[in-house]
Design a protein around this motif. Structure first.
Motif, PDB file in Angstrom:
ATOM      1  N   ASP A 164     -19.328   1.613  -2.950  1.00  0.00           N
ATOM      2  CA  ASP A 164     -20.176   2.261  -3.955  1.00  0.00           C
ATOM      3  C   ASP A 164     -19.435   3.357  -4.706  1.00  0.00           C
ATOM      4  OD1 ASP A 164     -22.377   0.696  -3.623  1.00  0.00           O
ATOM      5  OD2 ASP A 164     -23.547   2.144  -2.463  1.00  0.00           O
ATOM      6  N   LEU A 165     -18.409   3.928  -4.062  1.00  0.00           N
ATOM      7  CA  LEU A 165     -17.609   4.969  -4.720  1.00  0.00           C
ATOM      8  C   LEU A 165     -16.425   4.377  -5.477  1.00  0.00           C
ATOM      9  CD1 LEU A 165     -17.700   7.601  -1.856  1.00  0.00           C
ATOM     10  CD2 LEU A 165     -18.736   7.851  -4.120  1.00  0.00           C
ATOM     11  N   ILE A 166     -15.838   3.310  -4.914  1.00  0.00           N
ATOM     12  CA  ILE A 166     -14.703   2.666  -5.579  1.00  0.00           C
ATOM     13  C   ILE A 166     -15.161   1.849  -6.775  1.00  0.00           C
ATOM     14  CG2 ILE A 166     -12.876   0.923  -5.295  1.00  0.00           C
ATOM     15  CD1 ILE A 166     -12.720   1.816  -2.318  1.00  0.00           C
ATOM     16  N   GLU A 167     -16.271   1.118  -6.592  1.00  0.00           N
ATOM     17  CA  GLU A 167     -16.813   0.277  -7.667  1.00  0.00           C
ATOM     18  C   GLU A 167     -18.275   0.642  -7.892  1.00  0.00           C
ATOM     19  OE1 GLU A 167     -16.381  -3.556  -5.918  1.00  0.00           O
ATOM     20  OE2 GLU A 167     -14.212  -3.401  -5.749  1.00  0.00           O
ATOM     21  N   PRO A 168     -18.544   1.825  -8.499  1.00  0.00           N
ATOM     22  CA  PRO A 168     -19.933   2.258  -8.658  1.00  0.00           C
ATOM     23  C   PRO A 168     -20.725   1.293  -9.533  1.00  0.00           C
ATOM     24  CG  PRO A 168     -18.445   3.656  -9.933  1.00  0.00           C
ATOM     25  CD  PRO A 168     -17.593   2.767  -9.096  1.00  0.00           C
ATOM     26  N   VAL A 215      -9.418   0.561   6.460  1.00  0.00           N
ATOM     27  CA  VAL A 215     -10.333   1.675   6.184  1.00  0.00           C
ATOM     28  C   VAL A 215      -9.630   2.809   5.449  1.00  0.00           C
ATOM     29  CG1 VAL A 215     -11.692   3.528   7.247  1.00  0.00           C
ATOM     30  CG2 VAL A 215     -11.951   1.182   8.068  1.00  0.00           C
ATOM     31  N   GLU A 216      -8.464   3.227   5.977  1.00  0.00           N
ATOM     32  CA  GLU A 216      -7.765   4.374   5.370  1.00  0.00           C
ATOM     33  C   GLU A 216      -7.405   4.125   3.906  1.00  0.00           C
ATOM     34  OE1 GLU A 216      -6.929   4.815   9.790  1.00  0.00           O
ATOM     35  OE2 GLU A 216      -7.191   3.186   8.363  1.00  0.00           O
ATOM     36  N   GLU A 217      -7.028   2.889   3.569  1.00  0.00           N
ATOM     37  CA  GLU A 217      -6.667   2.577   2.182  1.00  0.00           C
ATOM     38  C   GLU A 217      -7.879   2.704   1.271  1.00  0.00           C
ATOM     39  OE1 GLU A 217      -4.871  -1.277   2.246  1.00  0.00           O
ATOM     40  OE2 GLU A 217      -3.033  -0.574   3.242  1.00  0.00           O
ATOM     41  N   ASP A 218      -9.042   2.250   1.749  1.00  0.00           N
ATOM     42  CA  ASP A 218     -10.260   2.360   0.945  1.00  0.00           C
ATOM     43  C   ASP A 218     -10.725   3.811   0.832  1.00  0.00           C
ATOM     44  OD1 ASP A 218     -10.321  -0.292   0.347  1.00  0.00           O
ATOM     45  OD2 ASP A 218     -11.857  -0.842   1.809  1.00  0.00           O
ATOM     46  N   VAL A 219     -10.565   4.576   1.925  1.00  0.00           N
ATOM     47  CA  VAL A 219     -10.914   6.000   1.878  1.00  0.00           C
ATOM     48  C   VAL A 219     -10.035   6.720   0.860  1.00  0.00           C
ATOM     49  CG1 VAL A 219     -10.791   8.186   3.183  1.00  0.00           C
ATOM     50  CG2 VAL A 219     -11.859   6.164   4.219  1.00  0.00           C
ATOM     51  N   GLU A 220      -8.752   6.376   0.854  1.00  0.00           N
ATOM     52  CA  GLU A 220      -7.814   7.001  -0.084  1.00  0.00           C
ATOM     53  C   GLU A 220      -8.200   6.695  -1.531  1.00  0.00           C
ATOM     54  OE1 GLU A 220      -3.004   7.743  -0.372  1.00  0.00           O
ATOM     55  OE2 GLU A 220      -3.769   6.133   0.904  1.00  0.00           O
ATOM     56  N   ARG A 243     -10.277  14.171   0.445  1.00  0.00           N
ATOM     57  CA  ARG A 243      -9.570  12.970   0.902  1.00  0.00           C
ATOM     58  C   ARG A 243      -8.791  13.265   2.189  1.00  0.00           C
ATOM     59  NH1 ARG A 243      -5.243  11.032  -3.151  1.00  0.00           N
ATOM     60  NH2 ARG A 243      -6.886   9.748  -4.091  1.00  0.00           N
ATOM     61  N   GLU A 244      -8.075  14.391   2.211  1.00  0.00           N
ATOM     62  CA  GLU A 244      -7.260  14.725   3.385  1.00  0.00           C
ATOM     63  C   GLU A 244      -8.127  14.884   4.630  1.00  0.00           C
ATOM     64  OE1 GLU A 244      -3.953  14.619   3.350  1.00  0.00           O
ATOM     65  OE2 GLU A 244      -4.241  13.996   1.264  1.00  0.00           O
ATOM     66  N   PHE A 245      -9.303  15.500   4.463  1.00  0.00           N
ATOM     67  CA  PHE A 245     -10.205  15.692   5.604  1.00  0.00           C
ATOM     68  C   PHE A 245     -10.723  14.334   6.096  1.00  0.00           C
ATOM     69  CE2 PHE A 245     -13.768  16.950   8.140  1.00  0.00           C
ATOM     70  CZ  PHE A 245     -13.518  18.246   8.544  1.00  0.00           C
ATOM     71  N   CYS A 246     -11.116  13.473   5.155  1.00  0.00           N
ATOM     72  CA  CYS A 246     -11.603  12.131   5.498  1.00  0.00           C
ATOM     73  C   CYS A 246     -10.531  11.340   6.242  1.00  0.00           C
ATOM     74  CB  CYS A 246     -12.014  11.365   4.241  1.00  0.00           C
ATOM     75  SG  CYS A 246     -13.539  11.940   3.470  1.00  0.00           S
ATOM     76  N   MET A 247      -9.292  11.441   5.774  1.00  0.00           N
ATOM     77  CA  MET A 247      -8.198  10.701   6.407  1.00  0.00           C
ATOM     78  C   MET A 247      -7.990  11.181   7.853  1.00  0.00           C
ATOM     79  SD  MET A 247      -7.157   8.443   4.226  1.00  0.00           S
ATOM     80  CE  MET A 247      -5.453   7.962   4.417  1.00  0.00           C
ATOM     81  N   MET A 248      -8.151  12.482   8.074  1.00  0.00           N
ATOM     82  CA  MET A 248      -8.018  13.012   9.432  1.00  0.00           C
ATOM     83  C   MET A 248      -9.145  12.503  10.329  1.00  0.00           C
ATOM     84  SD  MET A 248      -5.336  14.854  10.007  1.00  0.00           S
ATOM     85  CE  MET A 248      -5.745  15.969  11.361  1.00  0.00           C
TER      86      MET A 248
END
Length: 330
Positions: free
Chosen positions: A241-245, A306-311, A319-324
């Motif tokens: 939903d965030l990548i392809e709103p 997952v990490e690639e989509d989060v990025e 982003r950095e917090f989410c990746m952690m």
């Protein structure tokens, strides 16, 4: 965080890496050492005061800990005029009794004397959805260790079948079984239902109750059937939903006021999507073994990491917090 501008790198390095128990220890020590106007301050509250935006929100919610954060999401939707009832459903439904007790004990809202039950009773309109939430909050669900006789299982199977076939109503009986039985018991009920009535109860229930009750039942039963797959799906939905709103229905409105209103609504909807991602990612990170299973399921089902989509879906300190949070090793 004593300086005017907090060192976000320190927050990113420390808060996501802590277990719930470690975080509670940090909160105790932090309050002892860090004073604001002569009084010790809670680290979560201090983060909220010093940070902003989605980074501020995810750091604050994580600092609340495993259970207080669920109480936060449970009453967040009405405070923010959010239409996202998923926040409430995912925070409370399908919980074991000890988890529900912890969530209720950790809940903080002075308007309701720190009572989550009182809050939900007041804020939810009187309907079957509220009945289900209050039923779950009682914390009297069948324990996973309680193996009931076969006749109890068979009675529940017949109750669910009758509830689906009832012309009117039936939802209360359905909720009585789905909300109050253990995962192990429900798994046996679903298998027996499929053998006896040659149907998929979870699918049939959603068809009958295409509303909040149906969503609630689906969330619990999807977790019963395959919790890693359910949680991978929820995470994937939030990220996509965030990548392809979704595109607005009327992107080229001729009226300026309408365009401004549409833009404001779109901004609000996008913020709600961030809140779903924050709630789901923070919830998953408390159980690293489960998170590992969710990540494997995600990759197998969607062919993505997952990490690639989060990025792709996030940026900056957020982003950095989410990746952690995505890290499965301590």
């Amino acid at each position: 965080m004593a300086s005017r501008t907090p060192d976000v790198d320190v927050i990113i390095d420390i808060i996501p890496a802590l277990s719930h128990d470690q975080l509670l220890e940090l909160r105790t020590e932090y309050k002892r050492h860090c004073k604001v106007q002569g009084r010790g301050i809670n680290v979560a509250k201090h983060i909220k005061l010093k940070t902003t935006g989605n980074f501020g929100k995810i750091a604050y919610v994580t600092a609340l800990g495993r259970y207080e954060s669920e109480g936060y999401w449970a009453n967040y939707w009405y405070q923010s005029n959010s239409a996202r009832r998923e926040l409430l459903i995912e925070a409370l439904m399908g919980r074991q009794n000890f988890e529900m007790r912890e969530i209720k004990d950790a809940f903080r809202d002075k308007r309701y004397s720190d009572s989550l039950v009182r809050c939900m009773d007041k804020e939810l309109k009187a309907d079957k959805f509220r009945k289900a939430i209050l039923m779950a909050l009682e914390g009297e669900r069948q324990e996973e260790s309680d193996a009931w006789p076969t006749e109890y299982r068979n009675r529940d199977v017949d109750t669910l079948y009758k509830a689906l076939k009832a012309r009117e109503g039936g939802e209360s009986a359905m909720l009585g079984v789905v909300v109050m039985r253990s995962d192990a018991h429900l798994r046996e009920v679903l298998r027996t239902y499929e053998r006896k009535y040659e149907g998929n109860f979870a699918r049939d229930a959603l068809r009958k109750s295409n509303n909040l009750v149906g969503e609630l039942v689906a969330h619990i039963l999807n977790g019963v059937i395959n919790r890693p797959a359910r949680d991978a799906m929820l995470l994937h939905h939030a990220l996509m939903d965030l990548i392809e709103p979704p595109t607005p229905d009327h992107p080229h409105s001729s009226k300026t006021a309408t365009a401004a209103s549409s833009s404001s609504a779109t901004k609000h909807e996008r913020q709600q999507r961030f809140e779903l991602l924050i709630s789901r990612l923070v919830r998953l990170h408390w159980d690293r073994m489960h998170l590992g299973r969710v990540k494997r399921e995600y990759e197998e089902k969607y062919g993505r990491v997952v990490e690639e989509d989060v990025e792709e879906a996030t940026k900056g300190d957020f982003r950095e917090f989410c990746m952690m949070l995505c890290q499965t090793g301590r």
